[in-house]
Design an enzyme around this catalytic site. Structure first.
Site, PDB file in Angstrom:
ATOM      1  N   LYS A  22       0.833  -1.214   0.000  1.00 64.86           N
ATOM      2  CA  LYS A  22       0.000   0.000   0.000  1.00 64.86           C
ATOM      3  C   LYS A  22       0.864   1.259   0.000  1.00 64.86           C
ATOM      4  CE  LYS A  22      -1.494   1.679   4.032  1.00 64.86           C
ATOM      5  NZ  LYS A  22      -1.436   3.055   4.509  1.00 64.86           N
ATOM      6  N   ASN A  23       1.849   1.293   0.909  1.00 70.02           N
ATOM      7  CA  ASN A  23       2.598   2.537   1.098  1.00 70.02           C
ATOM      8  C   ASN A  23       3.580   2.822  -0.032  1.00 70.02           C
ATOM      9  OD1 ASN A  23       1.142   3.182   3.294  1.00 70.02           O
ATOM     10  ND2 ASN A  23       2.690   2.586   4.810  1.00 70.02           N
ATOM     11  N   ARG A  92      -3.047  10.804   4.607  1.00 65.72           N
ATOM     12  CA  ARG A  92      -1.894  11.678   4.540  1.00 65.72           C
ATOM     13  C   ARG A  92      -1.125  11.581   3.215  1.00 65.72           C
ATOM     14  NH1 ARG A  92       1.270  14.300   8.405  1.00 65.72           N
ATOM     15  NH2 ARG A  92       3.477  14.053   8.010  1.00 65.72           N
ATOM     16  N   CYS A 116      -4.433   8.436   9.910  1.00 66.72           N
ATOM     17  CA  CYS A 116      -4.685   7.733  11.168  1.00 66.72           C
ATOM     18  C   CYS A 116      -4.353   8.640  12.355  1.00 66.72           C
ATOM     19  CB  CYS A 116      -3.812   6.479  11.255  1.00 66.72           C
ATOM     20  SG  CYS A 116      -4.433   5.090  10.297  1.00 66.72           S
ATOM     21  N   ARG A 121       1.626  14.518  13.546  1.00 66.11           N
ATOM     22  CA  ARG A 121       1.968  14.338  12.138  1.00 66.11           C
ATOM     23  C   ARG A 121       1.983  15.643  11.319  1.00 66.11           C
ATOM     24  NH1 ARG A 121      -0.742   9.073   9.688  1.00 66.11           N
ATOM     25  NH2 ARG A 121       1.249   8.863   8.639  1.00 66.11           N
ATOM     26  N   PRO A 122       2.865  16.568  11.684  1.00 60.23           N
ATOM     27  CA  PRO A 122       2.964  17.802  10.899  1.00 60.23           C
ATOM     28  C   PRO A 122       3.588  17.562   9.518  1.00 60.23           C
ATOM     29  CG  PRO A 122       4.583  17.793  12.679  1.00 60.23           C
ATOM     30  CD  PRO A 122       3.821  16.505  12.782  1.00 60.23           C
ATOM     31  N   VAL A 123       3.621  18.615   8.684  1.00 62.09           N
ATOM     32  CA  VAL A 123       4.210  18.481   7.344  1.00 62.09           C
ATOM     33  C   VAL A 123       5.348  19.481   7.149  1.00 62.09           C
ATOM     34  CG1 VAL A 123       2.217  17.470   6.151  1.00 62.09           C
ATOM     35  CG2 VAL A 123       2.372  19.955   6.402  1.00 62.09           C
ATOM     36  N   LEU A 125       8.534  19.260   7.392  1.00 62.19           N
ATOM     37  CA  LEU A 125       9.691  18.811   6.604  1.00 62.19           C
ATOM     38  C   LEU A 125       9.379  18.783   5.104  1.00 62.19           C
ATOM     39  CD1 LEU A 125      11.255  15.912   8.708  1.00 62.19           C
ATOM     40  CD2 LEU A 125      11.576  18.364   8.889  1.00 62.19           C
ATOM     41  N   ASP A 306       4.891   0.378  11.947  1.00 60.00           N
ATOM     42  CA  ASP A 306       3.662  -0.194  11.385  1.00 60.00           C
ATOM     43  C   ASP A 306       3.444  -1.655  11.780  1.00 60.00           C
ATOM     44  OD1 ASP A 306       3.104   2.215  10.247  1.00 60.00           O
ATOM     45  OD2 ASP A 306       3.632   1.645   8.202  1.00 60.00           O
ATOM     46  N   ILE A 328       8.470   6.478  16.937  1.00 63.98           N
ATOM     47  CA  ILE A 328       8.143   7.220  15.708  1.00 63.98           C
ATOM     48  C   ILE A 328       6.912   8.111  15.904  1.00 63.98           C
ATOM     49  CG2 ILE A 328       7.633   7.038  13.229  1.00 63.98           C
ATOM     50  CD1 ILE A 328      10.379   5.908  13.888  1.00 63.98           C
ATOM     51  N   ARG A 398      -8.612  -0.117   4.710  1.00 64.65           N
ATOM     52  CA  ARG A 398      -7.667   0.849   4.140  1.00 64.65           C
ATOM     53  C   ARG A 398      -6.358   0.172   3.746  1.00 64.65           C
ATOM     54  NH1 ARG A 398      -6.659   6.076   7.575  1.00 64.65           N
ATOM     55  NH2 ARG A 398      -5.410   6.377   5.725  1.00 64.65           N
TER      56      ARG A 398
END
Ligand code: EPZ
Length: 421
Positions: A22-23, A92, A116, A121-123, A125, A306, A328, A398
């Protein structure tokens, strides 16, 4: 909302095919925005997240067809450079359209992402990388407004810590930026190298993907290509852990040992035999129960976050006491209270969970809280005495393709109850 009913206590025997990752699929699909030619992907899992991204790409103008794992994408013309809140908030990975839209069209407006509920979980970077390549970025009412009035250019980008998404976003964007981009402290997850392989097949110049320094030399244009998505290492690990809980013997078709990184030796130390065979892995449990092992989640090749939830389910009935440290994400122990409802002995203190193995869990009604947490409840239910009902199964849809079908074929008593709940 659908629920899953599992009657536990049956060992798993047979063959479970491991789907495409998936990822990886989600990032590789975004690469279609970088060319007006056709990108054909094979081994794409049919998952709710893939469908969601297809919807987003469609509204950017990407023509697509999906047949039996083969996904064809063609962004002949970009019809919209805006990714609306409704399509980005749930997942995301959709945020990664920002850089490619900017690289191709010179502007983009993308909602800040959701996903999730496992941490803030900022963005930052992602935005740092795009700014370094010349993007002018403003945040307005939950949206990122980005422009590249003079085009994007190569840059030296050093990440302060490892981010899978920011590394992928920077690679995607840098393929069409003018000059060389060097990424330092880049993520090394296998999905990064898979994305780079696809982009290279499309004409990109990328060296070092899979290592912590990656060099991308921008090209004028990319072209169509075919790429096969690599097998899902998280699905692989989850099925291995299911055997750790139930016993039996599974052949995981298409699975590859090297993709498990440090998880392979952890699982072996816990008492699982994982044998490499042609086109897959054979898994057996050595003794009556697995042994407790301590883990710390880390970027690849460390133990993956995960798989942390599924590992906790396995430790719940292993012999001894296991310490599980989640480094993480700051809120990724939501499965612990649900496992405790089934009789697991788990105490959580900040980023560390201590699991005291018991000989057997008892089935109970439980709530799936996020994708991997849901799988941990399935694994626990497969080993538990009696019936487990898992509510909010949409989380599982998902990320785990044909879950009930694959497990039933290996002897599990698992069924989906449609409707309310
Ligand atoms: C990817 O998320 C995966 N998602 C996640 O899988 C996985 O858990 C994660 O990588 C780590 O392996 C997809 O590939 C779609 P990160 P991503 O950027 O890219 C912080 C699943 O279950 N961070 O490596 O979002 C962040 O908050 C999902 O399939 C910043 O602070 O992960 C986290 O604490 C869940 N600023 C850490 O870095 C940023 O700009 C690592 O996140 C970016 C990240």
């Amino acid at each position: 909302m659908d629920r899953l009913a599992i009657i536990g206590g049956r060992p798993l025997f047979g063959e479970a095919p491991i789907s495409g990752a998936k990822n990886s699929a989600l990032k590789v699909m975004v690469a279609s925005l970088l060319t007006d030619e056709t990108l054909t992907l094979s081994n794409v899992p049919r998952l709710a997240d893939v469908d969601m991204l297809m919807r987003l790409l469609a509204q950017h103008g990407v023509e697509q067809s999906f047949d039996n794992g083969a996904l064809t994408l063609r962004a002949r013309n970009i019809t919209s450079t805006e990714a609306p809140y409704d399509l980005v908030r749930k997942m995301r990975a959709t945020f990664n359209v920002l850089g490619p839209l900017l690289a191709r069209e010179g502007k983009a407006k993308v909602s800040l992402p959701g996903g999730c509920a496992i941490g803030a979980r900022p963005v930052d970077l992602h935005l740092k990388a795009l700014r370094a390549m010349g993007a002018v970025i403003e945040l307005d009412e939950g949206y990122v407004l980005a422009e590249a009035p003079d085009g994007l250019h190569g840059a030296n980008i050093s990440f302060p810590f490892v981010s899978v998404g920011a590394t992928e976003h920077a690679i995607l964007t840098a393929t069409l930026a003018k000059g060389e981009t060097v990424l330092s402290n880049a993520a090394r997850e296998p999905e990064i190298a898979d994305l780079a392989d696809c982009l290279i097949a499309m004409g990109a110049k990328i060296e070092g993907a899979g290592h912590s320094t990656i060099r991308i030399e921008g090209v004028e244009r990319l072209h169509g290509a075919h790429h096969e998505i690599l097998p899902d290492r998280i699905e692989t690990g989850a099925y291995v852990m299911a055997v750790g809980v139930t016993g039996g013997e599974l052949f995981l078709k298409n699975a590859r040992l090297e993709l498990l990184g440090a998880a392979a030796s952890v699982l072996a130390d816990a008492g699982l035999e994982i044998i490499e065979e042609d086109n897959g892995l054979r898994v057996k449990r050595g003794g009556e129960r697995c042994q407790a092992i301590d883990i710390v989640t880390q970027p690849f090749p460390g133990f993956p976050t995960d798989l942390q939830a599924q590992f906790m389910a396995m430790m719940a009935t292993s012999e001894g006491v296991s310490g599980i440290k989640e480094l993480i994400f700051e809120n990724r122990f939501m499965h612990a209270p649900e496992l405790a409802r089934m009789g697991a002995k788990i105490s959580v203190d900040g980023q560390t969970a201590t699991v005291r193995g018991v000989s057997r869990l008892k089935g109970a009604p439980v709530m799936a809280t996020d994708l991997r947490a849901s799988m941990s409840l399935v694994i626990a239910g497969l080993g538990a005495e009696g019936q487990t009902i898992i509510n909010r199964v949409y989380h599982l849809d998902r990320g785990f393709e044909r879950l009930e079908e694959k497990l039933s074929a290996c002897g599990a008593l698992i069924e989906r109850i449609k409707g309310e709940g």
